[in-house]
Design a protein around this motif. Structure first.
Motif, PDB file in Angstrom:
ATOM      1  N   VAL A  88       0.757  -1.046  -0.332  1.00  0.00           N
ATOM      2  CA  VAL A  88       0.197  -0.109  -0.223  1.00  0.00           C
ATOM      3  C   VAL A  88       1.068   1.039   0.119  1.00  0.00           C
ATOM      4  CG1 VAL A  88      -2.073   1.428   1.668  1.00  0.00           C
ATOM      5  CG2 VAL A  88      -1.945  -1.441   1.179  1.00  0.00           C
ATOM      6  N   ALA A  89       0.727   2.262  -0.905  1.00  0.00           N
ATOM      7  CA  ALA A  89       1.837   2.762  -0.845  1.00  0.00           C
ATOM      8  C   ALA A  89       1.373   4.194   0.510  1.00  0.00           C
ATOM      9  CB  ALA A  89       1.007   3.831  -2.547  1.00  0.00           C
ATOM     10  N   PRO A  90       2.727   5.015   0.699  1.00  0.00           N
ATOM     11  CA  PRO A  90       2.485   5.840   1.970  1.00  0.00           C
ATOM     12  C   PRO A  90       1.939   7.309   1.494  1.00  0.00           C
ATOM     13  CG  PRO A  90       4.523   5.970   0.700  1.00  0.00           C
ATOM     14  CD  PRO A  90       3.773   4.917   0.278  1.00  0.00           C
ATOM     15  N   THR A 137       9.972   1.358   1.803  1.00  0.00           N
ATOM     16  CA  THR A 137      10.954   1.949   2.037  1.00  0.00           C
ATOM     17  C   THR A 137      10.304   3.124   3.038  1.00  0.00           C
ATOM     18  OG1 THR A 137      12.004   3.776   0.630  1.00  0.00           O
ATOM     19  CG2 THR A 137      13.278   1.660   1.102  1.00  0.00           C
ATOM     20  N   ARG A 138      10.651   3.765   4.061  1.00  0.00           N
ATOM     21  CA  ARG A 138      10.426   4.684   4.561  1.00  0.00           C
ATOM     22  C   ARG A 138      10.403   5.995   3.839  1.00  0.00           C
ATOM     23  NH1 ARG A 138      13.722   3.568  10.803  1.00  0.00           N
ATOM     24  NH2 ARG A 138      12.783   1.619  10.756  1.00  0.00           N
ATOM     25  N   ASP A 139      11.290   6.440   2.882  1.00  0.00           N
ATOM     26  CA  ASP A 139      11.252   7.686   2.243  1.00  0.00           C
ATOM     27  C   ASP A 139      10.549   7.590   1.096  1.00  0.00           C
ATOM     28  OD1 ASP A 139      13.378   5.727   1.534  1.00  0.00           O
ATOM     29  OD2 ASP A 139      14.806   7.368   1.080  1.00  0.00           O
ATOM     30  N   GLY A 140       9.708   6.596   0.571  1.00  0.00           N
ATOM     31  CA  GLY A 140       9.126   6.398  -0.411  1.00  0.00           C
ATOM     32  C   GLY A 140       9.113   5.772  -1.132  1.00  0.00           C
ATOM     33  N   PHE A 141      10.540   4.212  -1.738  1.00  0.00           N
ATOM     34  CA  PHE A 141      11.219   3.875  -1.869  1.00  0.00           C
ATOM     35  C   PHE A 141      10.861   2.902  -2.779  1.00  0.00           C
ATOM     36  CE2 PHE A 141      14.222   7.650  -2.503  1.00  0.00           C
ATOM     37  CZ  PHE A 141      14.970   7.160  -3.228  1.00  0.00           C
ATOM     38  N   LEU A 142       9.744   1.924  -4.257  1.00  0.00           N
ATOM     39  CA  LEU A 142       9.136   1.229  -3.825  1.00  0.00           C
ATOM     40  C   LEU A 142      10.220  -0.058  -3.900  1.00  0.00           C
ATOM     41  CD1 LEU A 142       6.729  -1.076  -4.143  1.00  0.00           C
ATOM     42  CD2 LEU A 142       7.212  -0.433  -6.568  1.00  0.00           C
ATOM     43  N   ARG A 149      17.078 -11.278  -8.013  1.00  0.00           N
ATOM     44  CA  ARG A 149      17.540  -9.466  -7.724  1.00  0.00           C
ATOM     45  C   ARG A 149      16.693  -8.921  -7.128  1.00  0.00           C
ATOM     46  NH1 ARG A 149      18.526  -7.467 -13.825  1.00  0.00           N
ATOM     47  NH2 ARG A 149      16.520  -8.329 -14.395  1.00  0.00           N
ATOM     48  N   VAL A 150      17.446  -7.541  -6.468  1.00  0.00           N
ATOM     49  CA  VAL A 150      16.220  -6.559  -5.850  1.00  0.00           C
ATOM     50  C   VAL A 150      16.422  -5.650  -6.603  1.00  0.00           C
ATOM     51  CG1 VAL A 150      16.277  -5.282  -3.771  1.00  0.00           C
ATOM     52  CG2 VAL A 150      16.731  -6.991  -3.925  1.00  0.00           C
ATOM     53  N   TYR A 151      15.387  -4.602  -7.247  1.00  0.00           N
ATOM     54  CA  TYR A 151      14.940  -3.467  -7.352  1.00  0.00           C
ATOM     55  C   TYR A 151      14.751  -2.340  -6.784  1.00  0.00           C
ATOM     56  CZ  TYR A 151      14.230  -5.359 -11.971  1.00  0.00           C
ATOM     57  OH  TYR A 151      14.812  -5.704 -13.815  1.00  0.00           O
ATOM     58  N   THR A 152      14.915  -0.950  -7.125  1.00  0.00           N
ATOM     59  CA  THR A 152      14.336  -0.085  -5.489  1.00  0.00           C
ATOM     60  C   THR A 152      14.129   1.340  -7.308  1.00  0.00           C
ATOM     61  OG1 THR A 152      15.391   1.913  -4.618  1.00  0.00           O
ATOM     62  CG2 THR A 152      16.513   1.218  -6.046  1.00  0.00           C
ATOM     63  N   PHE A 153      12.746   1.814  -6.498  1.00  0.00           N
ATOM     64  CA  PHE A 153      12.020   2.549  -7.779  1.00  0.00           C
ATOM     65  C   PHE A 153      12.022   3.798  -7.116  1.00  0.00           C
ATOM     66  CE2 PHE A 153      11.070  -1.686  -9.369  1.00  0.00           C
ATOM     67  CZ  PHE A 153      11.630  -1.566 -10.660  1.00  0.00           C
ATOM     68  N   PRO A 154      12.448   5.731  -6.461  1.00  0.00           N
ATOM     69  CA  PRO A 154      12.342   6.180  -5.809  1.00  0.00           C
ATOM     70  C   PRO A 154      10.677   6.630  -6.790  1.00  0.00           C
ATOM     71  CG  PRO A 154      13.990   6.643  -7.875  1.00  0.00           C
ATOM     72  CD  PRO A 154      14.077   5.181  -7.990  1.00  0.00           C
ATOM     73  N   ALA A 155      10.110   7.010  -5.729  1.00  0.00           N
ATOM     74  CA  ALA A 155       8.131   7.941  -5.945  1.00  0.00           C
ATOM     75  C   ALA A 155       7.847   6.739  -6.433  1.00  0.00           C
ATOM     76  CB  ALA A 155       9.278   9.527  -5.841  1.00  0.00           C
ATOM     77  N   ALA A 156       7.970   5.898  -6.700  1.00  0.00           N
ATOM     78  CA  ALA A 156       7.338   5.271  -7.880  1.00  0.00           C
ATOM     79  C   ALA A 156       5.526   5.426  -7.503  1.00  0.00           C
ATOM     80  CB  ALA A 156       7.157   3.663  -7.465  1.00  0.00           C
ATOM     81  N   GLU A 157       5.153   6.176  -6.533  1.00  0.00           N
ATOM     82  CA  GLU A 157       3.838   6.329  -6.484  1.00  0.00           C
ATOM     83  C   GLU A 157       3.471   7.992  -7.343  1.00  0.00           C
ATOM     84  OE1 GLU A 157       1.479   7.702  -2.746  1.00  0.00           O
ATOM     85  OE2 GLU A 157       3.623   7.228  -1.916  1.00  0.00           O
ATOM     86  N   PHE A 158       4.670   8.257  -7.363  1.00  0.00           N
ATOM     87  CA  PHE A 158       4.631   9.746  -8.391  1.00  0.00           C
ATOM     88  C   PHE A 158       4.628   9.481  -9.957  1.00  0.00           C
ATOM     89  CE2 PHE A 158       4.301  10.277  -3.915  1.00  0.00           C
ATOM     90  CZ  PHE A 158       3.414  11.554  -3.878  1.00  0.00           C
TER      91      PHE A 158
END
Length: 424
Positions: A88-90, A137-142, A149-158
Motif C-alpha cells: 500500500v502506497a504511503p 522504504t520509509r522515504d517512499g522508495f518501492l 535480484r532486488v530493484y528500487t524505484f524512487p517515488a514510484a507512486e508519483f
C-alpha cells in the motif's frame, strides 16, 4: 550471416540460443538506460485491465459465499491478474501488487471511492522475473524483489504513469543467491523494511527437504531463512535460519519482533506436519528445519536420526497441515473492533496435496500482554467449496488500508478484495 557450411540442426540450435539471449541482453540494456534517465522506446500508452464486465460480476457473485464475523463486509476492490503480495502506497490512494509472472501492477483509486479506478502494468519497459515481493522504504522508495535480484524505484507512486521509470539495483541479477541455486520452486520472495531501517527478505529453499550436502551453503547464504541488508544493498547478513519456505512476514509495531509464516513439508500425510507462524526476537535464531517442523520430526534424508539442535525456536502458532500459510500483516488500523487491534491477519492459500482440501481463508491471531501468540481463529472463509473441493479463490496476502479496512489478494481469481467493518 550464418556460415553456409553450418548444418541445418546446428543452425536451428544457434537461432534458439540467440533468441534466448536477446531478451536478457535487451533487459540489461534497458535497465542501463533507465538508470541514466534515458528513454527505452517502449510504448507509453499502457493498457488498462478491465474492471467491469462478466469477470468482475462473477467475482462479486463468488464473494456472496464468504463468511465473516458480524458487522464485516467483503467487496471486490480491483481485478488484478495473478495478484500476490500487496504494498500500500504511503502517500496516495494506490498500491503496487507483485505476481509470480513477469509484471508488477499499479492499482490506483483516483476518486478515493470504495473501488480502484484503474489497474495497469508498472514499468512495462522492464520484464520482471517472478516479482512476488513488493514493499516500501520509509522515504517512499518501492522495493521489488525477484527470484535473484532486488530493484528500487524512487517515488514510484508519483512516477508510474509511463512505461519508463527511475530504477536502481539494490542487488544485481544473480547476486541474491548463487545462480546454481535458482529454481522454479519456492522462489517467490517477500520483503519488509524493519524497525532498524534494514531490508529483510525471505529466501525459500527449493527442495521438499534439502539434501545434507546443501546445509552448509544454505546456512551461509540464508537460503531457507531470512536475510537482511542496508537499503543500498550493503551489510548483508543472515537474520534467521531453519525455515523451509516463508512467504509472509511482518513486524509487530509494538515490540518490533519479526513474525513470519512457513510452508511445510509435503508427502507426510494429510494431517502432518502442521503449518507454522513464528516469532523472531533477535538475529541468529534457528527455527528447526530440516530437523523438525511444528512437533513433527522430518524423516526424509534421515534428519530424524539427528539430535534436535539445542537452540531451536518453536513456533508461536501451529495451523492445519498443508493449508499453505502465506502473507500476514499486523492490524494497525482503527476501523475494526478493539479485539483486532494489535493482532495480525494471515492468509491461507489452500492445500494442493491433501485428500480433502483445506484452507483458502484468512485467519486472525491475537497476542498476549507479553507479545506472544494468544488465540488463532478463522476470520474469513468460503473461497473453498467444501462440498465439491472446488476453489473459487485462493487468498495470498493481506494488507491494512489507510482507512483501517483490510485488503486481501487472490492470485487464482485475479483480484484484490476489501473487507470493511460497519458494526451493522
Amino acid at each position: 550471416m550464418f556460415d553456409q557450411r553450418l548444418n541445418p540442426l546446428a543452425a536451428v540450435a544457434l537461432v534458439l540460443t540467440l533468441g534466448a539471449a536477446l531478451p536478457a541482453a535487451a533487459q540489461m540494456q534497458n535497465i542501463d538506460k533507465l538508470k541514466q534517465m534515458k528513454v527505452s522506446g517502449t510504448d507509453p500508452n499502457i493498457p488498462m485491465v478491465p474492471q467491469t464486465g462478466k469477470n468482475a460480476d462473477q467475482l462479486r457473485e463468488n464473494l456472496k459465499r464468504i463468511k465473516l464475523p458480524p458487522g464485516f463486509k467483503i467487496d471486490l476492490y480491483a481485478v488484478v491478474p495473478d495478484a500476490r503480495m500487496i504494498a500500500v502506497a504511503p502517500s496516495t490512494n494506490m498500491m503496487f501488487v507483485g505476481t509470480r509472472k513477469s509484471n508488477v501492477w499499479a492499482v490506483t483509486n483516483r476518486n478515493s471511492g470504495d473501488t480502484a479506478t484503474e489497474v495497469k502494468e508498472f514499468a512495462p519497459s522492464l520484464k520482471f522475473r517472478n516479482p512476488n515481493a513488493v514493499c516500501w522504504t520509509r522515504d517512499g522508495f518501492l522495493i521489488v524483489v525477484e527470484t535473484n535480484r532486488v530493484y528500487t524505484f524512487p517515488a514510484a507512486e508519483f512516477f508510474y504513469e509511463g512505461a519508463d521509470v527511475a530504477v536502481g539495483e539494490v542487488v544485481p541479477q544473480g547476486e541474491l543467491i548463487p545462480v546454481d541455486e535458482e529454481s522454479f520452486n519456492h522462489s517467490g520472495r517477500v520483503c519488509r523494511i524493519g524497525p532498524d531501517n534494514k531490508l529483510y527478505i525471505t529466501l525459500g529453499q527449493p527442495f521438499n527437504v534439502q539434501p545434507r550436502e546443501k546445509l552448509a551453503l544454505y546456512t551461509k547464504v540464508g537460503i531457507g531463512g531470512i536475510i537482511r541488508m542496508n537499503i543500498d544493498g550493503t551489510g548483508r547478513e543472515v537474520y534467521a535460519t531453519g525455515v523451509r519456505n516463508s512467504v509472509g512476514m511482518d513486524f509487530n509495531p509494538k515490540d518490533k519482533t519479526l513474525w513470519f509464516t512457513d510452508n511445510q513439508t509435503d508427502g507426510m500425510g494429510d494431517d502432518i506436519p502442521m503449518g507454522e507462524i513464528n516469532r523472531a526476537t533477535q538475529p541468529g535464531q534457528f527455527f528447526g528445519y530440516p530437523y523438525i517442523v511444528s512437533k513433527t520430526r522430518i524423516t526424509e534424508n534421515g534428519y530424524d536420526k539427528d539430535p534436535l539442535p539445542a537452540n531451536t525456536v518453536h513456533p508461536q502458532v501451529m495451523t492445519d497441515a498443508h493449508a499453505a500459510d502465506l502473507g500476514m500483516a499486523f492490524y494497525t488500523g482503527r476501523q475494526f473492533p478493539a479485539k483486532y487491534q494489535g493482532g495480525f491477519f494471515s492468509a491461507q492459500h489452500g492445500s494442493w496435496n491433501r485428500t480433502k482440501p483445506i484452507g483458502a481463508r484468512v485467519l486472525f491471531t491475537s497476542l498476549k500482554a507479553d507479545g506472544t501468540a494468544d488465540r488463532t481463529e478463522v476470520f474469513a472463509q468460503g473461497w473453498l467449496d467444501e462440498d465439491t473441493g472446488t476453489y473459487r479463490g485462493r487468498p495470498v496476502d493481506v494488507a491494512v488500508a489507510k482507512d483501517g479496512s483490510l485488503f486481501v489478494s487472490d492470485d487464482y481469481a485475479g483480484a484484490i478484495y476489501r473487507i470493511t467493518y460497519s458494526g451493522q
